[in-house]
Design a protein around this motif. Structure first.
Motif, PDB file in Angstrom:
ATOM      1  N   SER A 222       0.824  -1.199   0.000  1.00  7.62           N
ATOM      2  CA  SER A 222       0.000   0.000   0.000  1.00  7.62           C
ATOM      3  C   SER A 222       0.864   1.258   0.000  1.00  7.62           C
ATOM      4  N   GLU A 223       1.951   1.236   0.752  1.00  6.83           N
ATOM      5  CA  GLU A 223       2.864   2.385   0.776  1.00  6.83           C
ATOM      6  C   GLU A 223       3.471   2.624  -0.606  1.00  6.83           C
ATOM      7  N   LYS A 224       3.880   1.539  -1.270  1.00 10.02           N
ATOM      8  CA  LYS A 224       4.452   1.667  -2.612  1.00 10.02           C
ATOM      9  C   LYS A 224       3.413   2.199  -3.591  1.00 10.02           C
ATOM     10  N   ILE A 225       2.184   1.705  -3.451  1.00 12.45           N
ATOM     11  CA  ILE A 225       1.108   2.193  -4.314  1.00 12.45           C
ATOM     12  C   ILE A 225       0.896   3.682  -4.085  1.00 12.45           C
ATOM     13  N   GLY A 226       0.923   4.097  -2.814  1.00  8.01           N
ATOM     14  CA  GLY A 226       0.739   5.507  -2.495  1.00  8.01           C
ATOM     15  C   GLY A 226       1.795   6.392  -3.139  1.00  8.01           C
ATOM     16  N   GLU A 227       3.048   5.953  -3.072  1.00 14.32           N
ATOM     17  CA  GLU A 227       4.137   6.707  -3.693  1.00 14.32           C
ATOM     18  C   GLU A 227       3.934   6.811  -5.202  1.00 14.32           C
ATOM     19  N   PHE A 228       3.527   5.704  -5.799  1.00 12.73           N
ATOM     20  CA  PHE A 228       3.320   5.681  -7.248  1.00 12.73           C
ATOM     21  C   PHE A 228       2.153   6.577  -7.652  1.00 12.73           C
ATOM     22  N   LEU A 229       1.064   6.520  -6.897  1.00 15.48           N
ATOM     23  CA  LEU A 229      -0.118   7.322  -7.225  1.00 15.48           C
ATOM     24  C   LEU A 229       0.166   8.812  -7.096  1.00 15.48           C
ATOM     25  N   GLU A 230       0.995   9.177  -6.117  1.00  9.95           N
ATOM     26  CA  GLU A 230       1.357  10.586  -5.959  1.00  9.95           C
ATOM     27  C   GLU A 230       2.104  11.095  -7.192  1.00  9.95           C
ATOM     28  N   LYS A 231       3.038  10.277  -7.685  1.00 11.80           N
ATOM     29  CA  LYS A 231       3.766  10.647  -8.898  1.00 11.80           C
ATOM     30  C   LYS A 231       2.821  10.676 -10.104  1.00 11.80           C
ATOM     31  N   VAL A 286      -8.909  -6.713  13.970  1.00 13.78           N
ATOM     32  CA  VAL A 286      -8.895  -7.136  12.574  1.00 13.78           C
ATOM     33  C   VAL A 286      -8.840  -8.656  12.492  1.00 13.78           C
ATOM     34  N   THR A 287      -9.669  -9.214  11.628  1.00 19.66           N
ATOM     35  CA  THR A 287      -9.709 -10.662  11.438  1.00 19.66           C
ATOM     36  C   THR A 287      -8.914 -11.056  10.208  1.00 19.66           C
ATOM     37  N   ARG A 288      -8.699 -12.367  10.085  1.00 20.48           N
ATOM     38  CA  ARG A 288      -8.008 -12.877   8.900  1.00 20.48           C
ATOM     39  C   ARG A 288      -8.801 -12.536   7.633  1.00 20.48           C
ATOM     40  N   GLN A 289     -10.115 -12.628   7.725  1.00 19.65           N
ATOM     41  CA  GLN A 289     -10.957 -12.300   6.577  1.00 19.65           C
ATOM     42  C   GLN A 289     -10.803 -10.833   6.187  1.00 19.65           C
ATOM     43  N   ASP A 290     -10.680  -9.957   7.188  1.00 22.58           N
ATOM     44  CA  ASP A 290     -10.457  -8.535   6.912  1.00 22.58           C
ATOM     45  C   ASP A 290      -9.156  -8.339   6.125  1.00 22.58           C
ATOM     46  N   MET A 291      -8.108  -9.059   6.535  1.00 24.32           N
ATOM     47  CA  MET A 291      -6.820  -8.939   5.864  1.00 24.32           C
ATOM     48  C   MET A 291      -6.905  -9.397   4.407  1.00 24.32           C
ATOM     49  N   GLN A 292      -7.620 -10.497   4.196  1.00 21.00           N
ATOM     50  CA  GLN A 292      -7.769 -11.007   2.835  1.00 21.00           C
ATOM     51  C   GLN A 292      -8.587 -10.045   1.973  1.00 21.00           C
ATOM     52  N   THR A 293      -9.613  -9.447   2.576  1.00 16.99           N
ATOM     53  CA  THR A 293     -10.413  -8.457   1.850  1.00 16.99           C
ATOM     54  C   THR A 293      -9.567  -7.244   1.487  1.00 16.99           C
ATOM     55  N   ALA A 294      -8.748  -6.798   2.437  1.00 17.09           N
ATOM     56  CA  ALA A 294      -7.867  -5.654   2.188  1.00 17.09           C
ATOM     57  C   ALA A 294      -6.891  -5.967   1.059  1.00 17.09           C
ATOM     58  N   ASN A 295      -6.320  -7.165   1.070  1.00 12.27           N
ATOM     59  CA  ASN A 295      -5.389  -7.555   0.001  1.00 12.27           C
ATOM     60  C   ASN A 295      -6.086  -7.613  -1.352  1.00 12.27           C
ATOM     61  N   ASN A 296      -7.346  -8.014  -1.357  1.00 14.55           N
ATOM     62  CA  ASN A 296      -8.106  -8.025  -2.608  1.00 14.55           C
ATOM     63  C   ASN A 296      -8.293  -6.610  -3.139  1.00 14.55           C
ATOM     64  N   TYR A 297      -8.516  -5.660  -2.220  1.00 18.19           N
ATOM     65  CA  TYR A 297      -8.626  -4.260  -2.644  1.00 18.19           C
ATOM     66  C   TYR A 297      -7.314  -3.791  -3.280  1.00 18.19           C
ATOM     67  N   LEU A 298      -6.182  -4.232  -2.709  1.00 21.07           N
ATOM     68  CA  LEU A 298      -4.892  -3.844  -3.270  1.00 21.07           C
ATOM     69  C   LEU A 298      -4.698  -4.450  -4.653  1.00 21.07           C
ATOM     70  N   ARG A 299      -5.143  -5.683  -4.840  1.00 20.50           N
ATOM     71  CA  ARG A 299      -5.045  -6.297  -6.165  1.00 20.50           C
ATOM     72  C   ARG A 299      -5.851  -5.487  -7.182  1.00 20.50           C
ATOM     73  N   GLN A 300      -7.037  -5.066  -6.775  1.00 20.52           N
ATOM     74  CA  GLN A 300      -7.865  -4.256  -7.668  1.00 20.52           C
ATOM     75  C   GLN A 300      -7.192  -2.920  -7.964  1.00 20.52           C
ATOM     76  N   SER A 301      -6.559  -2.343  -6.945  1.00 19.88           N
ATOM     77  CA  SER A 301      -5.839  -1.087  -7.132  1.00 19.88           C
ATOM     78  C   SER A 301      -4.705  -1.264  -8.128  1.00 19.88           C
ATOM     79  N   LEU A 302      -3.970  -2.374  -8.003  1.00 15.24           N
ATOM     80  CA  LEU A 302      -2.863  -2.657  -8.911  1.00 15.24           C
ATOM     81  C   LEU A 302      -3.359  -2.905 -10.334  1.00 15.24           C
TER      82      LEU A 302
END
Length: 339
Positions: A222-231, A286-302
């Motif tokens: 997410s941090e790397k995505i943030g840096e990239f999106l700012e640029k 935070v649950t394991r399911q929350d983490m997996q959902t968050a990672n799915n959001y990152l995949r969509q962002s990518l």
């Protein structure tokens, strides 16, 4: 009474298998999940286009400063190459250890299942030494497999963050130590019931470690995505100005404007997905399911970033074609202009 005791002991075996089914493809999928996110990051978040366009504005440096910059870049490059080389070597060793522990775990699990089948067929006493040793072996191999996995996770965290004192690195290291303690307890247990106590403790440690692993991997990406999106946002503004200048000279920029609007839309969507992921990572309980959902959001962002980059290549290609045509037109005018 005897039948009731056998049923109870078989229940212990079933619980052992249930608790450690996570090693067969449950929780270790977390590793595949975070690796997939990281691989997508490397595939989609390429900055070569941004750098190549930014460089067009930095050609006025004097030779001395340019030489210093190049030397600094060379030193950093050598340092990074050494770091990558060390990481790859460490990664190879950890992967080999993980595969070894996985093989031993599978073998111990197979023996454990055979013992359970014999107990079910009333061919073996569940509290016999043979049954107890098979259970201990299965439990030890499970813990070793977990430790090998977490060692991989810890190494990835250190490499990604470049910091051995990162709180997530420390937390994973603590979980490894706790697993080592539980492993030492296994040697002293004398019944299936005592083994079950260790299993439940190990399960709790593992679940906590899994959350840390998923959260850390996601936050790093997410941090790397943030840096990239700012640029990307800065680049979008510059492209908008460039296209506006072209339009003022009478050039038809309608197609470029449509492409830039789509590019901006993808970047905005990627930013929204990142925010949704971050809100889950920073939430309480935070649950394991929350983490997996968050990672799915990152995949969509990518994925949005990937689509944006494809459009960016097209936009740059058209801009370069325009600049080439403009340069050729200038040369023709210079040649045909009387001296």
């Amino acid at each position: 009474m005897k039948k009731s005791r056998i049923v109870q002991d078989l229940a212990c075996f079933t619980i052992l298998l249930t608790l450690f089914s996570l090693l067969s493809g449950g929780s270790l999928a977390a590793r595949n999940s975070s690796d997939h996110v990281n691989s997508n990051q490397n595939q989609y978040m390429r900055e070569d286009i941004l750098v190549s366009y930014n460089e067009t504005d930095n050609v006025s440096e004097n030779n001395s400063s340019e030489s210093n910059v190049k030397q600094e870049q060379k030193n950093l490059s050598t340092k990074n190459q050494n770091k990558v080389s060390e990481y790859k070597q460490e990664r190879k060793q950890l992967e080999e250890e993980l595969q070894l522990q996985k093989q031993e775990y599978n073998e111990a699990k197979e023996d454990f299942l055979k013992i359970r089948n014999r107990i079910q067929a009333k061919e073996l006493d569940p509290n016999s030494e043979e049954a107890r040793n098979a259970t201990k072996s299965y439990l030890n191999s499970s813990i070793n497999y977990m430790i090998a996995h977490l060692a991989n996770v810890e190494s990835n965290m250190e490499y990604s963050n470049g910091n051995r004192t990162d709180e997530n690195v420390i937390a994973i290291n603590e979980k490894i130590k706790l697993l080592e303690i539980e492993k030492a307890k296994v040697a002293n247990v004398s019944s299936q019931k005592e083994l079950l106590v260790v299993v439940r403790s190990v399960r709790g440690i593992w679940n906590d470690a899994e959350k840390i692993s998923l959260s850390s991997a996601g936050q790093t990406v997410s941090e790397k995505i943030g840096e990239f999106l700012e640029k990307s946002e800065n680049l979008s503004e510059r492209l908008n100005v460039k296209i506006g200048d072209m339009k003022e000279t009478g050039i038809d920029t309608s197609e470029l404007e449509i492409k830039l609007a789509s590019y901006t839309s993808y970047i905005k969507s990627a930013q929204e997905k990142k925010v949704m992921a971050d809100s889950l990572y920073s939430g309480e309980n935070v649950t394991r399911q929350d983490m997996q959902t968050a990672n799915n959001y990152l995949r969509q962002s990518l994925t949005d970033i990937s689509k944006a980059n494809k459009l960016l290549r097209v936009i740059f290609g058209e801009l370069k074609n325009y600049e080439t045509e403009e340069d050729n037109g200038t040369k023709v005018r210079n040649l045909t202009t009387p001296g």
